[in-house]
Design an enzyme around this catalytic site. Structure first.
Site, PDB file in Angstrom:
ATOM      1  N   TYR A  81      -1.447  -0.402  10.890  1.00 42.05           N
ATOM      2  CA  TYR A  81      -1.534  -0.788   9.474  1.00 42.05           C
ATOM      3  C   TYR A  81      -0.276  -0.364   8.713  1.00 42.05           C
ATOM      4  O   TYR A  81       0.273  -1.148   7.948  1.00 42.05           O
ATOM      5  CB  TYR A  81      -2.782  -0.160   8.855  1.00 42.05           C
TER       6      TYR A  81
ATOM      7  N   SER B 281       0.874  -1.180   0.000  1.00 43.09           N
ATOM      8  CA  SER B 281       0.000   0.000   0.000  1.00 43.09           C
ATOM      9  C   SER B 281       0.907   1.226   0.000  1.00 43.09           C
ATOM     10  O   SER B 281       2.105   1.105   0.282  1.00 43.09           O
ATOM     11  CB  SER B 281      -0.840  -0.021   1.283  1.00 43.09           C
TER      12      SER B 281
HETATM   13  P1  NAP Z   1     -11.250  -6.177   0.800  1.00 47.88           P
HETATM   14  O1  NAP Z   1     -12.317  -5.975  -0.227  1.00 47.88           O
HETATM   15  O2  NAP Z   1     -11.625  -6.102   2.234  1.00 47.88           O
HETATM   16  O3  NAP Z   1     -10.488  -7.547   0.488  1.00 47.88           O
HETATM   17  C1  NAP Z   1      -9.640  -8.157   1.434  1.00 47.88           C
HETATM   18  C2  NAP Z   1      -9.503  -9.616   1.043  1.00 47.88           C
HETATM   19  O4  NAP Z   1      -8.581 -10.239   1.940  1.00 47.88           O
HETATM   20  C3  NAP Z   1     -10.811 -10.350   1.137  1.00 47.88           C
HETATM   21  O5  NAP Z   1     -10.942 -11.196   0.011  1.00 47.88           O
HETATM   22  C4  NAP Z   1     -10.654 -11.184   2.402  1.00 47.88           C
HETATM   23  O6  NAP Z   1     -11.370 -12.404   2.245  1.00 47.88           O
HETATM   24  C5  NAP Z   1      -9.165 -11.430   2.394  1.00 47.88           C
HETATM   25  N1  NAP Z   1      -8.635 -11.810   3.699  1.00 47.88           N
HETATM   26  C6  NAP Z   1      -8.609 -11.076   4.835  1.00 47.88           C
HETATM   27  N2  NAP Z   1      -8.048 -11.791   5.825  1.00 47.88           N
HETATM   28  C7  NAP Z   1      -7.739 -13.001   5.306  1.00 47.88           C
HETATM   29  C8  NAP Z   1      -7.162 -14.174   5.844  1.00 47.88           C
HETATM   30  N3  NAP Z   1      -6.801 -14.261   7.131  1.00 47.88           N
HETATM   31  N4  NAP Z   1      -6.973 -15.238   5.041  1.00 47.88           N
HETATM   32  C9  NAP Z   1      -7.348 -15.183   3.738  1.00 47.88           C
HETATM   33  N5  NAP Z   1      -7.904 -14.104   3.169  1.00 47.88           N
HETATM   34  C10 NAP Z   1      -8.104 -13.029   3.962  1.00 47.88           C
HETATM   35  O7  NAP Z   1     -10.093  -5.071   0.619  1.00 47.88           O
HETATM   36  P2  NAP Z   1      -9.064  -4.781  -0.591  1.00 47.88           P
HETATM   37  O8  NAP Z   1      -8.954  -3.312  -0.662  1.00 47.88           O
HETATM   38  O9  NAP Z   1      -9.408  -5.532  -1.794  1.00 47.88           O
HETATM   39  O10 NAP Z   1      -7.717  -5.332   0.061  1.00 47.88           O
HETATM   40  C11 NAP Z   1      -6.821  -6.187  -0.615  1.00 47.88           C
HETATM   41  C12 NAP Z   1      -5.394  -5.798  -0.247  1.00 47.88           C
HETATM   42  O11 NAP Z   1      -5.137  -4.483  -0.732  1.00 47.88           O
HETATM   43  C13 NAP Z   1      -5.104  -5.771   1.252  1.00 47.88           C
HETATM   44  O12 NAP Z   1      -3.829  -6.323   1.497  1.00 47.88           O
HETATM   45  C14 NAP Z   1      -5.105  -4.268   1.572  1.00 47.88           C
HETATM   46  O13 NAP Z   1      -4.310  -3.979   2.687  1.00 47.88           O
HETATM   47  C15 NAP Z   1      -4.527  -3.725   0.282  1.00 47.88           C
HETATM   48  N6  NAP Z   1      -4.781  -2.309   0.013  1.00 47.88           N
HETATM   49  C16 NAP Z   1      -6.046  -1.800  -0.013  1.00 47.88           C
HETATM   50  C17 NAP Z   1      -6.243  -0.448  -0.271  1.00 47.88           C
HETATM   51  C18 NAP Z   1      -7.612   0.188  -0.306  1.00 47.88           C
HETATM   52  O14 NAP Z   1      -7.718   1.416  -0.194  1.00 47.88           O
HETATM   53  N7  NAP Z   1      -8.670  -0.581  -0.468  1.00 47.88           N
HETATM   54  C19 NAP Z   1      -5.148   0.385  -0.515  1.00 47.88           C
HETATM   55  C20 NAP Z   1      -3.879  -0.159  -0.492  1.00 47.88           C
HETATM   56  C21 NAP Z   1      -3.700  -1.505  -0.238  1.00 47.88           C
HETATM   57  P3  NAP Z   1     -12.136 -13.192   3.411  1.00 47.88           P
HETATM   58  O15 NAP Z   1     -12.657 -12.175   4.377  1.00 47.88           O
HETATM   59  O16 NAP Z   1     -13.200 -13.923   2.637  1.00 47.88           O
HETATM   60  O17 NAP Z   1     -11.102 -14.091   3.975  1.00 47.88           O
END
Ligand code: NAP
Length: 243
Positions: free
Chosen positions: A144, A131
């Site tokens: 985070y 991120s």
């Molecule tokens: P999201 O829609 O909440 O997706 C998160 C995913 O991670 C879900 O599929 C969730 O699936 C999975 N997950 C969480 N804990 C897990 C575990 N213990 N084992 C396996 N799967 C797990 O959010 P997103 O934005 O797509 O996030 C994806 C990545 O991008 C993350 O690493 C986040 O930190 C990063 N990111 C996000 C942003 C943003 O603004 N959205 C910005 C920068 C980076 P289940 O709950 O079904 O397990």
């Protein structure tokens, strides 16, 4: 020719789901993992992808999942997220523990379990979805940002340690992306989650998937070290133009 195999963690929503869709369109055979199996299967079914329960915080579960992946060219370490936005003085240790466990140690466990197969592919690629929080800090974000900084360090160290071996390492550093990220961060509070994106146009999960698909589809001799991608209206983790 057999299709290349990609593993995507956290593919039940957001960036992981969008990446699965993009990589399927690029011709990859996909192995998708997440904890919400119903959601994961809904993503996997139209793509003809394999979907299996995966909790990246469980070492034995990670081993079981990875043993069932026959070969691996590309690993997308995407599972993770944030919990809370409290200042350090009030931080909840259990939330910090989850953030380190899912984001950092989850990436470590998956990478360790699949590295032999990734290397054996002869043209492997490890992608770490960190991120801009891996490069910057902001108030209330220490748990985070510390975890995402650790993922950045993991990516940089891996690249050094894998020198001379047929494995590329790419770090993806998105700014604000409208997914379930903020909903999870604020414990399901829809209103608070929606406020994060008020008056601005965030990235869509597909925008980040596009970056990932581009990085993994460069010729084998090209390593994209890092892609920092933000909405036009976001100039840093703390500065966002809102109309
Ligand atoms: P999201 O829609 O909440 O997706 C998160 C995913 O991670 C879900 O599929 C969730 O699936 C999975 N997950 C969480 N804990 C897990 C575990 N213990 N084992 C396996 N799967 C797990 O959010 P997103 O934005 O797509 O996030 C994806 C990545 O991008 C993350 O690493 C986040 O930190 C990063 N990111 C996000 C942003 C943003 O603004 N959205 C910005 C920068 C980076 P289940 O709950 O079904 O397990």
């Amino acid at each position: 020719m057999a299709r290349k195999i990609a593993v995507v963690t956290g593919a039940s929503s957001g960036i992981g789901a969008a990446t699965a869709e993009r990589l399927a369109a690029e011709g990859f055979e996909l192995h998708l993992g997440a904890r919400r199996l119903d959601r994961l299967e809904a993503v996997a079914r139209p793509l003809g992808a394999h979907a299996r329960f995966l909790d990246v915080t469980d070492r034995a579960g990670v081993a079981e999942f990875c043993n069932r992946v026959p070969a691996c060219h590309v690993l997308i370490n995407n599972a993770g997220g944030a919990l809370g936005l409290e200042p350090v003085a009030e931080a909840d240790e259990s939330r910090w523990r989850w953030m380190f466990d899912a984001n950092v140690l989850g990436t470590l466990r998956m990478t360790q379990a699949l590295l032999p197969k990734i290397e054996a592919s002869g043209d492997g690629h490890i992608v770490i979805v960190s991120s801009i929080a891996g490069l910057e800090v902001y108030e209330g974000g220490a748990g985070y940002t510390a975890a995402k900084h650790a993922e950045t360090v993991l990516a940089e160290t891996l690249r050094l340690e894998l020198m001379g071996r047929p494995v590329r390492v790419t770090e993806i550093n998105p700014g604000m992306v409208e997914t379930e990220f903020s909903l999870v961060r604020f414990g399901g509070d829809q209103e608070r989650a929606a406020q994060v994106y008020e008056g601005m146009t965030p990235l869509r999960a597909e925008d980040v998937a596009d970056c990932i698909a581009w990085a993994v589809s460069r010729p084998s001799h090209v390593n994209i070290d890092r892609i920092v991608v933000k909405p036009r209206e976001q100039v840093s983790a703390t500065k966002v133009f809102r109309s």
